[in-house]
Design a protein around this motif. Sequence first.
Motif, PDB file in Angstrom:
ATOM      1  N   ILE A 186       0.850  -1.195   0.000  1.00 58.21           N
ATOM      2  CA  ILE A 186       0.000   0.000   0.000  1.00 58.21           C
ATOM      3  C   ILE A 186       0.882   1.241   0.000  1.00 58.21           C
ATOM      4  N   ASN A 187       0.534   2.217  -0.822  1.00 59.32           N
ATOM      5  CA  ASN A 187       1.219   3.513  -0.809  1.00 59.32           C
ATOM      6  C   ASN A 187       0.564   4.374   0.267  1.00 59.32           C
ATOM      7  N   ILE A 188       1.254   4.571   1.386  1.00 61.36           N
ATOM      8  CA  ILE A 188       0.607   5.186   2.540  1.00 61.36           C
ATOM      9  C   ILE A 188       1.519   6.170   3.268  1.00 61.36           C
ATOM     10  N   LEU A 189       0.891   7.225   3.775  1.00 61.03           N
ATOM     11  CA  LEU A 189       1.569   8.216   4.599  1.00 61.03           C
ATOM     12  C   LEU A 189       0.670   8.476   5.796  1.00 61.03           C
ATOM     13  N   GLU A 190       1.253   8.390   7.010  1.00 64.65           N
ATOM     14  CA  GLU A 190       0.441   8.567   8.214  1.00 64.65           C
ATOM     15  C   GLU A 190       1.012   9.654   9.121  1.00 64.65           C
ATOM     16  N   PHE A 191       0.101  10.435   9.709  1.00 67.02           N
ATOM     17  CA  PHE A 191       0.450  11.452  10.697  1.00 67.02           C
ATOM     18  C   PHE A 191      -0.289  11.176  11.995  1.00 67.02           C
ATOM     19  N   ARG A 192       0.287  11.606  13.112  1.00 65.28           N
ATOM     20  CA  ARG A 192      -0.489  11.629  14.345  1.00 65.28           C
ATOM     21  C   ARG A 192      -1.672  12.570  14.150  1.00 65.28           C
ATOM     22  N   LEU A 193      -2.819  12.184  14.650  1.00 65.00           N
ATOM     23  CA  LEU A 193      -4.012  13.017  14.470  1.00 65.00           C
ATOM     24  C   LEU A 193      -3.803  14.400  15.072  1.00 65.00           C
ATOM     25  N   LYS A 194      -3.125  14.452  16.215  1.00 65.36           N
ATOM     26  CA  LYS A 194      -2.909  15.753  16.859  1.00 65.36           C
ATOM     27  C   LYS A 194      -2.063  16.670  15.979  1.00 65.36           C
ATOM     28  N   ASP A 195      -1.129  16.096  15.211  1.00 69.65           N
ATOM     29  CA  ASP A 195      -0.331  16.894  14.290  1.00 69.65           C
ATOM     30  C   ASP A 195      -1.183  17.377  13.110  1.00 69.65           C
ATOM     31  N   ALA A 196      -2.086  16.506  12.639  1.00 71.88           N
ATOM     32  CA  ALA A 196      -2.960  16.875  11.531  1.00 71.88           C
ATOM     33  C   ALA A 196      -3.981  17.932  11.935  1.00 71.88           C
ATOM     34  N   LEU A 197      -4.167  18.124  13.236  1.00 72.56           N
ATOM     35  CA  LEU A 197      -5.117  19.129  13.730  1.00 72.56           C
ATOM     36  C   LEU A 197      -4.437  20.424  14.169  1.00 72.56           C
ATOM     37  N   GLU A 198      -3.120  20.490  14.011  1.00 74.05           N
ATOM     38  CA  GLU A 198      -2.416  21.736  14.324  1.00 74.05           C
ATOM     39  C   GLU A 198      -2.923  22.849  13.398  1.00 74.05           C
ATOM     40  N   PRO A 199      -3.197  24.036  13.931  1.00 72.60           N
ATOM     41  CA  PRO A 199      -3.747  25.113  13.091  1.00 72.60           C
ATOM     42  C   PRO A 199      -2.770  25.576  12.016  1.00 72.60           C
ATOM     43  N   PHE A 200      -3.318  25.878  10.854  1.00 68.79           N
ATOM     44  CA  PHE A 200      -2.526  26.387   9.737  1.00 68.79           C
ATOM     45  C   PHE A 200      -2.340  27.892   9.862  1.00 68.79           C
ATOM     46  N   LEU A 201      -1.115  28.340   9.712  1.00 70.05           N
ATOM     47  CA  LEU A 201      -0.836  29.773   9.668  1.00 70.05           C
ATOM     48  C   LEU A 201      -1.347  30.377   8.360  1.00 70.05           C
ATOM     49  N   THR A 202      -1.608  29.508   7.375  1.00 75.17           N
ATOM     50  CA  THR A 202      -2.062  29.950   6.053  1.00 75.17           C
ATOM     51  C   THR A 202      -3.581  29.934   5.913  1.00 75.17           C
ATOM     52  N   ASP A 203      -4.292  29.672   6.991  1.00 75.21           N
ATOM     53  CA  ASP A 203      -5.760  29.655   6.992  1.00 75.21           C
ATOM     54  C   ASP A 203      -6.284  30.976   6.426  1.00 75.21           C
ATOM     55  N   ASN A 204      -7.119  30.889   5.383  1.00 75.82           N
ATOM     56  CA  ASN A 204      -7.609  32.107   4.736  1.00 75.82           C
ATOM     57  C   ASN A 204      -8.947  31.829   4.053  1.00 75.82           C
ATOM     58  N   ASN A 205     -10.036  32.122   4.753  1.00 72.99           N
ATOM     59  CA  ASN A 205     -11.366  31.863   4.209  1.00 72.99           C
ATOM     60  C   ASN A 205     -11.695  32.746   3.015  1.00 72.99           C
ATOM     61  N   VAL A 206     -11.155  33.953   2.998  1.00 73.28           N
ATOM     62  CA  VAL A 206     -11.412  34.862   1.874  1.00 73.28           C
ATOM     63  C   VAL A 206     -10.807  34.298   0.592  1.00 73.28           C
ATOM     64  N   MET A 207      -9.571  33.826   0.691  1.00 70.49           N
ATOM     65  CA  MET A 207      -8.915  33.235  -0.478  1.00 70.49           C
ATOM     66  C   MET A 207      -9.622  31.956  -0.909  1.00 70.49           C
ATOM     67  N   TRP A 208     -10.042  31.138   0.071  1.00 68.23           N
ATOM     68  CA  TRP A 208     -10.751  29.912  -0.264  1.00 68.23           C
ATOM     69  C   TRP A 208     -12.058  30.219  -0.990  1.00 68.23           C
TER      70      TRP A 208
END
Length: 235
Positions: A186-208
């Motif tokens: 299987i081609n797989i990449l795994e992260f700890r869930l807590k790491d995947a929930l770290e907030p993005f500094l690039t969060d931008n609802n206007v751009m989205w």
Amino acid sequence: MDGFNNFSLVNELYKASFESLGLNMELIFKKSDIPINAMETDSYVISKKQCTLFMKNIDDMINDQQIIQYSNIDRVKMFVPPLFAAMCSKNGKHCFERISKYKKLIGPMLLKIEVDNEKLSLKYEYEDESFKLPRFTVLSEQVLMVNLIRKATGLHIKPIKVASRHNYGDGVFEEYFGIKPSKSEINILEFRLKDALEPFLTDNNVMWSYFEPELTKRIKEIETDKSISAKVRFM
């Protein structure tokens, strides 16, 4: 053109990105039966067969260090708008879900996401099960996702599992990921869930809100018209 059956788009930025790494794109395009002068236009339509050959030919000519250099989100997002848009997400989980949703606009690859209480898993496969994803395609995707979450969070996040059907070479990827990759069916990449929930500094609802309508429109075109279900867009 023969309708919209099995066509993809390739543009000058995509070609130039590989050339900047030292790859002979004239030879790669020739071996993939894609006319090199077609890149002089804004975008060029190629068949799914040509796209598959293109990935294989890059795989034959690229080295491990070049794969890591190529898989820098700051480089790739300039010609892949869905990735740029995904970085506007609130966290890695949200980002990967968006990438999975719009993956058909990027390449003939499926990204499946699985989440439990401890981890988030990304699994890659070709949309045609009879075709195995080339080494370059899988490893560049894995490096890209790690690079993306690190850039977006500002944290040196390490995956907890990196595996694929391919060999990872003499240590370049182990050094990059921070863990030893392994062989798997299987081609797989795994992260700890807590790491995947770290907030993005690039969060931008206007751009989205700027990107989302067009991305959704293109996905609906694919889903409502089976004749373009295999369309791939290298934008």
